[in-house]
Structure formats: C-alpha cells, structure tokens
Design a protein around this motif. Sequence first.
Motif, short mmCIF file in Angstrom:
data_model
loop_
_atom_site.label_atom_id
_atom_site.label_comp_id
_atom_site.label_asym_id
_atom_site.label_seq_id
_atom_site.Cartn_x
_atom_site.Cartn_y
_atom_site.Cartn_z
N GLY A 2 0.81 -1.22 0.00
CA GLY A 2 0.00 0.00 0.00
C GLY A 2 0.83 1.26 0.00
N GLU A 3 2.06 1.15 -0.44
CA GLU A 3 2.99 2.29 -0.43
C GLU A 3 3.25 2.86 -1.81
N LEU A 4 2.45 2.48 -2.78
CA LEU A 4 2.66 2.94 -4.14
C LEU A 4 1.95 4.29 -4.32
N ASP A 5 2.73 5.33 -4.54
CA ASP A 5 2.17 6.65 -4.76
C ASP A 5 1.61 6.74 -6.18
N VAL A 6 0.45 7.33 -6.30
CA VAL A 6 -0.19 7.49 -7.61
C VAL A 6 -0.48 8.97 -7.82
N THR A 7 -0.08 9.48 -8.97
CA THR A 7 -0.39 10.86 -9.33
C THR A 7 -1.66 10.86 -10.15
N VAL A 8 -2.67 11.57 -9.68
CA VAL A 8 -3.92 11.69 -10.41
C VAL A 8 -3.88 12.99 -11.21
N GLY A 9 -3.94 12.86 -12.53
CA GLY A 9 -3.89 14.02 -13.40
C GLY A 9 -5.21 14.76 -13.48
N ALA A 44 -6.64 9.42 -25.26
CA ALA A 44 -6.23 9.07 -26.62
C ALA A 44 -5.56 10.22 -27.36
N ASN A 45 -5.92 11.46 -27.05
CA ASN A 45 -5.48 12.59 -27.88
C ASN A 45 -4.49 13.54 -27.24
N ARG A 46 -4.19 13.36 -25.97
CA ARG A 46 -3.30 14.30 -25.29
C ARG A 46 -2.22 13.55 -24.54
N HIS A 47 -1.12 14.23 -24.33
CA HIS A 47 -0.13 13.71 -23.39
C HIS A 47 -0.64 14.07 -22.00
N THR A 48 -0.84 13.09 -21.18
CA THR A 48 -1.37 13.33 -19.85
C THR A 48 -0.32 13.05 -18.80
N THR A 49 -0.40 13.74 -17.69
CA THR A 49 0.48 13.49 -16.56
C THR A 49 -0.37 12.91 -15.45
N GLY A 50 -0.04 11.74 -15.01
CA GLY A 50 -0.80 11.10 -13.96
C GLY A 50 -1.95 10.29 -14.52
N LYS A 51 -2.65 9.63 -13.62
CA LYS A 51 -3.77 8.78 -14.01
C LYS A 51 -5.02 9.61 -14.24
#
Length: 78
Positions: free
Chosen positions: A43-50, A66-73
């Motif tokens: 449970g130590e996995l950091d997730v970045t929510v875009g 599909a159409n953009r470069h996204t940062t995070g989930k």
Amino acid sequence: MTITFPVTQTEWLGRDDLDLRFVLDMEGRFGGMGEVAEDAVRGELDVTVGRRYTLDQGPQAIADFANRHTTGKLVVRI
C-alpha cells in the motif's frame, strides 16, 4: 518499456523513427517492476492523479487519454 496496455504503437505517436518492442517480464527483472509490485502490496505505491471525471464525463476521459499527453492517471468516478 512500458507497463501500460495496450502497448503503444508508433503511429499513435505520429512518428516513424522509433522501434518499439514489447517485453513480457514475468520475473520482474527489468525496470524495477518487482519493487513496484512490492510497494503496491504494502500500500505504499504513490499514484499521481492528473484529472478526475464524473461517470457522464467518461467519453471525455477516453478522448483526453487518446489525444493528449497526460500526466498522472485519469480517474473516472462511478
């Protein structure tokens, strides 16, 4: 290398100067995936929510992915 699915295709990137290869690493020897799996189990996995979307914004989430470069989930709340 990627852990995402589907595996990226060169035409999706608009480039023809790349050679992409799929590597299935079941033992987790490449890219530190063993450590990533251990962090996830603890449970130590950091997730970045875009960006977060409501369920009715789901089609927009798919289009953004599909159409953009996204940062995070991109997260769609149900």
